[in-house]
Design an enzyme around this catalytic site. Structure first.
Site, PDB file in Angstrom:
ATOM      1  N   GLU A   1       4.656  16.440   9.172  1.00 23.34           N
ATOM      2  CA  GLU A   1       5.878  15.992   8.484  1.00 23.34           C
ATOM      3  C   GLU A   1       6.008  14.475   8.449  1.00 23.34           C
ATOM      4  OE1 GLU A   1       7.904  18.231   6.846  1.00 23.34           O
ATOM      5  OE2 GLU A   1       6.315  19.623   7.458  1.00 23.34           O
TER       6      GLU A   1
ATOM      7  N   ARG B   1     -13.482   0.079  -8.216  1.00 25.04           N
ATOM      8  CA  ARG B   1     -13.972  -0.236  -9.559  1.00 25.04           C
ATOM      9  C   ARG B   1     -13.571  -1.628 -10.029  1.00 25.04           C
ATOM     10  NH1 ARG B   1     -11.480   1.074 -13.693  1.00 25.04           N
ATOM     11  NH2 ARG B   1     -13.162   2.175 -14.756  1.00 25.04           N
TER      12      ARG B   1
END
Ligand code: 6GU
Length: 236
Positions: free
Chosen positions: A116, A154
């Site tokens: 959680e 990238r």
């Protein structure tokens, strides 16, 4: 660039990191990505890393000890200072401008949660940059960390074969346009033809057409995002 990932599930990253883009970037020394298991920093015989929340409530929280000590250990393994990013659905939503900023850092430390969430003292002590990848809930930060790593990688010089391809990407550049329609062979597929302008060889006209396509695609996207379901108003 160096990226450290702290996670309870380092094995989740192995195929991803060996894949074509990141595997090649790793081999050519452009990027150094290492995973560390938070469980290695748990104390006690059961190697416990999570516990029930004080005050009651569902689920389990990551205990502060293994997380803070894991981060401190990984930080100190290299004198290069690292920017600590906590992957969490309550963080600021990731966008390309943030990816560009991250790609300029020499070292990132990505902290993946599970269960959680984290005991809040992790935030107080580490003061991480909290990042979410969108308004939906994942079971852990691992997939979000992979999203972030792929978006960053990238942009690093030398990672993409063609250095100009990232410049043409959606959301890059000043106007934040998405890419418009593009075509490859064959010239005709199921009766659908490639627009003549792309075969004209006239680079000026092609550039103008592409920009128009890009503007139209951006408008279509913005309209679908801002218009609520038309059925709610038109079908009454
Ligand atoms: Cl970073 N973590 C989790 N658990 N869920 C998410 C998220 C991150 N971003 C969107 N949903």
């Amino acid at each position: 660039m160096r990226i450290d990932i702290l996670t309870l599930f380092p094995e989740v990253f192995s195929g991803f990191l060996q894949g074509s883009l990141l595997g090649a970037a790793h081999c050519s020394g452009l990027i150094d990505i290492r995973t560390t298991n938070i469980r290695d920093f748990s104390t006690g015989t059961h190697h416990q890393v999570d516990d029930r929340p004080y005050g009651g409530g569902p689920g389990m929280l990551l205990m502060p000890g293994p997380v803070v000590e894991g981060v401190e250990f990984v930080k100190s393994s290299d004198p290069m200072p690292s920017h600590v990013v906590m992957l969490s659905p309550s963080g600021r939503r990731l966008e390309q401008s943030m990816v560009e900023e991250f790609s300029k850092k020499p070292r990132l430390l990505l902290l993946c949660g599970r269960y959680e969430g984290f005991d809040d003292r992790v935030r107080e002590i580490l003061q991480p940059d909290e990042v979410s990848i969108g308004d939906y809930v994942l079971s852990g930060g691992e997939v979000a960390a992979m999203v972030l790593i792929e978006a960053i990688a990238r942009l690093l010089p030398g990672v993409l074969g063609d250095p100009t391809s990232a410049l043409n990407d959606s959301f890059s550049g000043d106007e934040r346009l998405v890419e418009g329609a593009q075509y490859t062979r064959p010239r005709e597929f199921r009766g659908l033809k490639v627009p003549d302008v792309l075969l004209s060889g006239d680079h000026g006209t092609i550039a103008k057409w592409r920009l128009e396509q890009s503007v139209q695609a951006t408008r279509r996207r913005t309209h679908t995002l801002t218009n609520t379901t038309p059925s709610a108003t038109s079908r009454s």
